[in-house]
Structure formats: C-alpha cells, structure tokens
Write a protein that holds these residues in place. Structure first.
Motif, PDB file in Angstrom:
ATOM      1  N   UNK A 174     -23.036  30.075  50.617  1.00  0.00           N
ATOM      2  CA  UNK A 174     -23.543  28.711  50.418  1.00  0.00           C
ATOM      3  C   UNK A 174     -24.928  28.668  51.050  1.00  0.00           C
ATOM      4  N   UNK A 175     -25.931  28.648  50.206  1.00  0.00           N
ATOM      5  CA  UNK A 175     -27.319  28.733  50.660  1.00  0.00           C
ATOM      6  C   UNK A 175     -27.974  27.355  50.578  1.00  0.00           C
ATOM      7  N   UNK A 176     -28.624  26.945  51.671  1.00  0.00           N
ATOM      8  CA  UNK A 176     -29.397  25.696  51.635  1.00  0.00           C
ATOM      9  C   UNK A 176     -30.620  25.977  50.762  1.00  0.00           C
ATOM     10  N   UNK A 214     -23.702  21.971  55.513  1.00  0.00           N
ATOM     11  CA  UNK A 214     -22.532  22.421  56.286  1.00  0.00           C
ATOM     12  C   UNK A 214     -21.258  21.804  55.717  1.00  0.00           C
ATOM     13  N   UNK A 215     -21.336  20.545  55.323  1.00  0.00           N
ATOM     14  CA  UNK A 215     -20.141  19.897  54.751  1.00  0.00           C
ATOM     15  C   UNK A 215     -19.724  20.567  53.448  1.00  0.00           C
ATOM     16  N   UNK A 216     -20.706  20.872  52.619  1.00  0.00           N
ATOM     17  CA  UNK A 216     -20.390  21.594  51.374  1.00  0.00           C
ATOM     18  C   UNK A 216     -19.692  22.909  51.715  1.00  0.00           C
ATOM     19  N   UNK A 217     -20.201  23.590  52.740  1.00  0.00           N
ATOM     20  CA  UNK A 217     -19.644  24.899  53.108  1.00  0.00           C
ATOM     21  C   UNK A 217     -18.231  24.757  53.679  1.00  0.00           C
ATOM     22  N   UNK A 218     -18.023  23.775  54.556  1.00  0.00           N
ATOM     23  CA  UNK A 218     -16.670  23.565  55.102  1.00  0.00           C
ATOM     24  C   UNK A 218     -15.693  23.256  53.962  1.00  0.00           C
ATOM     25  N   UNK A 219     -16.116  22.384  53.046  1.00  0.00           N
ATOM     26  CA  UNK A 219     -15.235  22.030  51.918  1.00  0.00           C
ATOM     27  C   UNK A 219     -14.958  23.245  51.051  1.00  0.00           C
ATOM     28  N   UNK A 280     -16.414  32.583  53.339  1.00  0.00           N
ATOM     29  CA  UNK A 280     -17.528  31.707  52.983  1.00  0.00           C
ATOM     30  C   UNK A 280     -18.618  31.878  54.032  1.00  0.00           C
ATOM     31  N   UNK A 281     -19.846  32.013  53.561  1.00  0.00           N
ATOM     32  CA  UNK A 281     -21.004  32.114  54.458  1.00  0.00           C
ATOM     33  C   UNK A 281     -21.878  30.896  54.198  1.00  0.00           C
ATOM     34  N   UNK A 282     -22.341  30.255  55.261  1.00  0.00           N
ATOM     35  CA  UNK A 282     -23.337  29.187  55.069  1.00  0.00           C
ATOM     36  C   UNK A 282     -24.601  29.591  55.812  1.00  0.00           C
ATOM     37  N   UNK A 283     -25.737  29.413  55.163  1.00  0.00           N
ATOM     38  CA  UNK A 283     -26.969  29.831  55.811  1.00  0.00           C
ATOM     39  C   UNK A 283     -28.178  29.107  55.215  1.00  0.00           C
TER      40      UNK A 283
END
Ligand SMILES: NC(=O)C1=CN([C@@H]2O[C@H](COP(=O)(O)OP(=O)(O)OC[C@H]3O[C@@H](n4cnc5c(N)ncnc54)[C@H](O)[C@@H]3O)[C@@H](O)[C@H]2O)C=CC1
Ligand SMILES: CC(C)CC(=O)C(=O)O
Ligand SMILES: [Mg+2]
Length: 406
Positions: A174-176, A214-219, A280-283
């Motif tokens: 999940x990339x910003x 971050x919310x998108x990534x947690x979901x 899932x990776x968020x960055x």
C-alpha cells in the motif's frame, strides 16, 4: 463515481470497498449513465490513456479483454481514448491536455498504459511526459496505491529467487501516492551562495496524509492475513518519525491487525531474503515506488504487476506498475498481463464488478496453465509468444470459461 475507498458512517476509518463512493456509499456505480445502457446491461465510461512506448501495445490488448469479460457479465463500456505523456507533448505541446484530464475525471474508471521515453528525456521538467502522471494522481486525489505482488504457482520458475524462497509469496504493498518527496516543496535546482548548482527536494507528510493511507493499509491487512508492516526511515528522516508515530497511534483501533515497523533499507533486504514474512506493507511514495519494482521480480517480472490508485471519490486510476519500456517498445515483446490484471482491478475496485474481474483473473491463470509466456517470464518447455498473441490467448480463455459454465 465508483471510487473504491469508503468511510464508515462516522466518516472515520477508510475501507477498501469495491465500487463504492465515499460521499454516497450506498450509491451503485454509474447510476446516471447506466440509464442509457441497453436493456439488462450496465454501461460504464472508461477513459483509456495509452501513453508512450509499450503503453499503446498493452492497452490495446487489455481493452479487448476488459470488453469481452465485461460483456459476458452484462456490462457495456464506452471507451474514450485520450493522449497523455509524450504522445500529448507531440500532439499539443503539453503532457496532460485539459481535454485528457476532463475525460479522465468524468469517466467511471481510467486505464493507463505507461508514460515516458528517450525522446523527451532532455525536456524541461514541466514538459516531461512523466508530469502527466503526477498531475493525474494529484488532481484525481488518488492517494492510495494498491500494488499486489503474488507469485503464481505457474511462474515460480520465472522468479529470480530460489523456488523455496519465492513459492507462496502473496503480499500487498500500500503505497502513499500523492505526497512525500515527489510532491513536496521547496524543490528545484538553483545556484547557491558559493556559485555552485544545487538540486533539492522535500520529503513532506502532513498527519492527515499519513493517517488516511494507514487506515487503508490497516483495513487491507484486516481482510488479508492480519499482518501490517510499516516501512520508513525513522532513524534518520523527520517525516518518517511522524509517519511511525501516527501509524503506531492508529494501531489500537485495529487490535486484530499485528503491526510491525521496518527501516526501508532492511525491508529491501528482507524482501529478497524472506519475502513470505510480508502480508501487507504500508509505505510512503518513493519507498513504495522502489520496493514494488523490487517485489515484482520475486513474482517473475515487472510485466506481471498491476495496480489500483484510489481516492475517496471520483474515478480510480488503474495501471501496470512498469514504465513505457522504450527498449522493447514497438517490437511486440511487452508482457500485457500487468495491464490485463489492472483491468481486473478496475472492474473489482473501480466498478464493483467482481464477477467480471474474476473472469479476467481466471483467464490469465488459464493462459499461463496452457504454457503461453512472453519473453520476460519465459522458461524452457513453455511457448514463447508476443504481446498480441498473449492477449489473444487470454481472450480465448475468457471465452472458453463461458462455454464451460453455460
Ligand atoms: N507509470 C509510468 O508510466 C512509469 C513510467 N516510467 C517511465 O518509463 C520510461 C522507462 O523507464 P525504466 O526505468 O526503463 O522502467 P520500465 O519499467 O519502463 O522498464 C524497466 C525494464 O523492465 C522491462 N519491462 C517493463 N515493462 C515490461 C513489460 N510489460 N514486459 C516486459 N518487460 C518489461 C523493460 O523492457 C526494461 O528493461 C522512463 O521514461 C520512465 O520515466 C517509469 C516507471 C513508471
Ligand atoms: C514516473 C515514475 C516516477 C512513476 C513510477 O515509477 C511509478 O509510479 O511507479
Ligand atoms: Mg515505479
């Protein structure tokens, strides 16, 4: 319409929900335009932005697959093809003509090929093709870029990693997409007080930008295997210190998700050492750009990875993660599967048409099962095909599934 991110009634957590609008979550996609569809059919407007290099080759193939899979599920598409990037520069002198942006903005979903090429590499920055991509992402406000990287059983041998390392990898990056150093101010090239030229950019993140991705990534993690790894450089960068603080603060709202943090240099190494540890990776924008290209090679090729770029309202932007590949452009060598799979993401996340999306995903697997491979994923014993033939084979598989299920 038809964005894929939705808040709940408290307008707080943003969920990844296929085919729904933030402003009116209960609204079905394309309500107004559907009125003009044939009886029993739903009609959608799709903006096609082929761009440059291999872009037009992969878009032409993906368009046919999208049309066929859609029509088997009672969907009609009105395609509007518009120039962006180098193609637009050559035609009208700007990378993103107003008409192209308007067509994209007014569509139900956008399918983009790729942008850029040697011809325009020495253009002034505001006249570089890639600016079209940045303007599109910024002005469509598609801040959440989903980049799935899955090693398909059929392609384990195409991975550059050992079978036991690559087999079973299934992650979502999940990339910003609309902040960070690609957009931050100040930036530029200037002459300093010593008369020396200096180039500078700014890594900038506001708290709300971190919170919403971050919310998108947690979901996303919650709907997958419940593991979220936030990748940053909080040992050095202030923007990353804030990033880590905000992501950590949100974790209490997602007790079912296991949150870990990793520095980006370690993450780059761990992706090659043991990619199966990631779910899932968020960055941020730049780390996500780089790590997703790296992750693509675990799956066999950058020609395999699709993406969805989503905002809270308005159309989503769907594109392969690769660029315009000028080294193979015009030679019928491009792997169209990343774009075909982006069309599947368009159906699922952009229009909420999961059955049609599944038809495409199944057809891709079927085509690979039959042994068809473009050069980038070729291994001995398979049948080497070009971009067009790969597209034709996927189309046949889309059709044959119908016969099988009727
Ligand atoms: N989203 C976009 O439109 C992007 C545009 N670019 C632009 O694309 C141009 C080329 O950039 P590069 O750094 O070379 O990255 P690239 O992704 O275009 O190519 C990197 C390598 O991967 C290969 N490759 C890429 N897609 C492939 C496919 N579908 N099938 C088989 N092989 C494939 C290419 O042949 C090349 O060897 C530049 O102008 C760059 O700015 C780069 C990345 C993303
Ligand atoms: C023009 C590039 C910066 C775009 C890119 O590499 C990407 O978004 O993956
Ligand atoms: Mg990239």
């Amino acid at each position: 319409m038809a964005a894929a991110l939705q808040t709940n009634t408290r307008l707080n957590p943003i969920n990844v929900v296929p085919g729904r609008s933030l402003t009116n979550p209960s609204r079905a996609p394309c309500r107004v335009r559907c009125a003009a569809a044939s009886p029993g059919k739903k009609r959608f407007n799709i903006a096609l932005l082929p761009g440059d290099g291999i872009g037009p080759e992969v878009i032409s193939v993906a368009k046919n697959v999208l049309q066929q899979a859609g029509s088997l599920e009672g969907l009609e598409f009105n395609f509007q093809e518009m120039p962006v990037g180098g193609a637009a520069l050559d035609l009208v002198g700007v990378p993103l003509p107003e008409e192209s942006f308007a067509a994209a903005k007014q569509s139900d979903a956008i399918l983009l090929g790729a942008i850029g090429g040697y011809k325009w590499d020495n253009n002034e920055k505001h006249l570089r093709p890639e600016m079209a991509l940045f303007y599109l992402r910024r002005d469509l406000k598609v801040f959440a870029n989903l980049r799935p990287a899955t090693v398909l059983p059929q392609l384990v041998d195409a991975s550059t990693l050992k079978r036991e390392v690559a087999e079973g990898v299934d992650m979502m990056i999940v990339r910003e997409l609309t902040g960070g150093i690609y957009f931050g101010e100040p930036r530029g090239i200037k002459t300093d007080e010593n008369g020396e030229e200096v180039g500078f950019n700014t890594e900038f993140y506001a708290a709300h930008e971190i919170d919403r991705i971050a919310r998108v990534a947690f979901e996303t993690a919650r709907k997958r295997r419940g593991k979220l790894c936030s990748v940053d450089k909080a040992n050095v960068l202030d923007a990353s210190i804030l990033w880590r603080r905000r992501v950590t603060a949100l974790a209490s709202e997602y007790p079912d998700v296991e949150l870990t943090h990793m520095y980006v240099d370690n993450a780059a190494m761990q992706l090659i050492r043991d990619p199966k540890q990631f779910d899932t990776i968020v960055t941020n924008n730049i780390f996500g750009d780089i790590l997703s290209d790296e992750a693509s090679m675990i799956t066999g090729s950058i020609g395999m990875l699709p993406s969805a770029s989503l905002g809270v309202s308005g159309p989503g932007l769907f594109e392969p993660i690769h660029g315009s590949a000028p080294d193979i452009a015009g030679q019928d060598k491009a792997n169209p599967l990343a774009t075909i799979l982006s069309a599947a993401m368009l159906l699922k996340y952009g229009l909420g048409e999961e059955k049609a999306a599944k038809r495409i995903e199944d057809a891709v697997l079927d085509t690979l099962n039959k042994g068809f491979r473009t050069g980038d994923i070729y291994s001995p014993g398979n049948k080497l095909v070009g971009c067009k033939e790969m597209g034709e084979e996927v189309l046949k598989s889309v059709d044959s599934k119908v016969t099988a299920t009727v």
